[in-house]
Design a protein around this motif. Sequence first.
Motif, PDB file in Angstrom:
ATOM      1  N   HIS A 171       0.759  -1.253   0.055  1.00 14.82           N
ATOM      2  CA  HIS A 171      -0.086   0.063  -0.084  1.00 14.82           C
ATOM      3  C   HIS A 171       0.916   1.324  -0.006  1.00 14.82           C
ATOM      4  O   HIS A 171       1.888   1.559   0.809  1.00 14.82           O
ATOM      5  N   ARG A 172       0.641   2.182  -0.629  1.00  9.57           N
ATOM      6  CA  ARG A 172       0.993   3.543  -0.916  1.00  9.57           C
ATOM      7  C   ARG A 172      -0.205   4.692  -0.769  1.00  9.57           C
ATOM      8  O   ARG A 172      -1.030   4.580  -1.268  1.00  9.57           O
ATOM      9  N   ASP A 173       0.106   5.610   0.036  1.00 12.26           N
ATOM     10  CA  ASP A 173      -1.054   6.837   0.392  1.00 12.26           C
ATOM     11  C   ASP A 173      -0.306   7.952  -0.415  1.00 12.26           C
ATOM     12  O   ASP A 173       0.801   8.411   0.195  1.00 12.26           O
ATOM     13  N   HIS A 174      -1.154   8.840  -1.207  1.00 18.88           N
ATOM     14  CA  HIS A 174      -0.759  10.315  -1.527  1.00 18.88           C
ATOM     15  C   HIS A 174      -1.766  11.016  -0.936  1.00 18.88           C
ATOM     16  O   HIS A 174      -2.967  10.916  -1.431  1.00 18.88           O
ATOM     17  N   ILE A 198      -5.682   9.337  -1.744  1.00 17.81           N
ATOM     18  CA  ILE A 198      -5.702   8.408  -2.651  1.00 17.81           C
ATOM     19  C   ILE A 198      -4.713   7.277  -2.290  1.00 17.81           C
ATOM     20  O   ILE A 198      -3.566   7.460  -1.956  1.00 17.81           O
ATOM     21  N   SER A 199      -5.213   6.197  -2.142  1.00 18.36           N
ATOM     22  CA  SER A 199      -4.510   5.014  -1.623  1.00 18.36           C
ATOM     23  C   SER A 199      -4.371   4.062  -3.033  1.00 18.36           C
ATOM     24  O   SER A 199      -5.173   3.697  -3.604  1.00 18.36           O
ATOM     25  N   HIS A 200      -3.246   3.124  -3.012  1.00 24.25           N
ATOM     26  CA  HIS A 200      -2.880   2.431  -3.872  1.00 24.25           C
ATOM     27  C   HIS A 200      -2.505   0.829  -3.243  1.00 24.25           C
ATOM     28  O   HIS A 200      -1.853   0.983  -2.068  1.00 24.25           O
ATOM     29  N   PRO A 201      -2.935  -0.106  -3.650  1.00 26.77           N
ATOM     30  CA  PRO A 201      -3.365  -0.266  -5.383  1.00 26.77           C
ATOM     31  C   PRO A 201      -4.757  -0.197  -5.174  1.00 26.77           C
ATOM     32  O   PRO A 201      -5.548   0.033  -4.350  1.00 26.77           O
ATOM     33  N   GLY A 202      -5.226   0.442  -6.461  1.00 26.85           N
ATOM     34  CA  GLY A 202      -6.753   0.627  -6.742  1.00 26.85           C
ATOM     35  C   GLY A 202      -6.962   1.990  -7.113  1.00 26.85           C
ATOM     36  O   GLY A 202      -8.134   2.225  -7.195  1.00 26.85           O
ATOM     37  N   ALA A 203      -6.296   3.050  -6.443  1.00 26.72           N
ATOM     38  CA  ALA A 203      -6.498   4.327  -6.694  1.00 26.72           C
ATOM     39  C   ALA A 203      -7.765   4.625  -5.941  1.00 26.72           C
ATOM     40  O   ALA A 203      -8.821   5.155  -6.267  1.00 26.72           O
TER      41      ALA A 203
END
Length: 290
Positions: A171-174, A198-203
């Motif tokens: 997971h990554r958060d922007h 907006i978090s990834h994966p999946g935007a």
Amino acid sequence: MITANLRRYERKALLLLTSIAFTLQAQGQSSPTSAEPDPAPAPAVVAPQPEAQIKQLTNYVETGADYMTLTNGFGNWSGGYTRGVYEQGKNIWDGEISGQQEFGDAGVYFAAGDTYNFSPDWYGALTVGSSAGGFFWPRFRTDGFINKKWLARKQWITTAGVSYVMAKDVHRDHTLYLGSTYYFGKPWIVEEGIYFNISHPGAVFAPAGFVAVTQGHNKQQYITVRAGFGEEAYQLIGPAATLSQFNSETLTITWRKWMGPDWGFNFVGDYYHSPFYLRGGSTFGFFKEF
């Protein structure tokens, strides 16, 4: 009869002379003693309004501990922290070490940052952090903010910022942050903000916001009530277990009290609600200024 009339006339004459004397005396007191006119009143001097006292606490070290209980079998949280802030010229340096036990795992988080005053109206902040152990801590995190003071007393501050969080899984958060703070003439501060995450994966888009109200004076005490609400995209509850896309609410009450000229305590009561569990507890620490 004639004698009575004479006495009556004498009394009237005496009253007339007395009233004339008082009139002349009053005119003499209100009239200038010279031909020069009265001096013009001095122009009013409007002093500039003092700048709002921004609540940036500097030059202190604080250490404390926390304990939280969770419902639905999620166990308890506990930990401790040490943080410090030091002002040097236009820079305000800060650092923190926090050890925490959550969801059956434990780890330590390290962070350091700098708030830089570009001018009397502009200042910015940059913080970076990482951790050792604890799947719930981020592998890497950075936050950057820019702030602008407005109005006559510089009592309104607008803030814009961005954050990036790299979790210890995929997971990554922007996040984009927009907020403002207003300092009233009396000891009240109101702050509000909104996060566009907006978090990834999946935007996955997960907006959230908060409102906070602070009352108090520096060197005396500050009491802050903060309410947060919004969506969470992901929350790690285990090395391979994740809660995703849900609403949550928080309520935090902070009491920072000076017990002496340069020391005191900081107490935080915390409540969290989500569809999966409730969390409640407190943090208590002592601070020393230098």
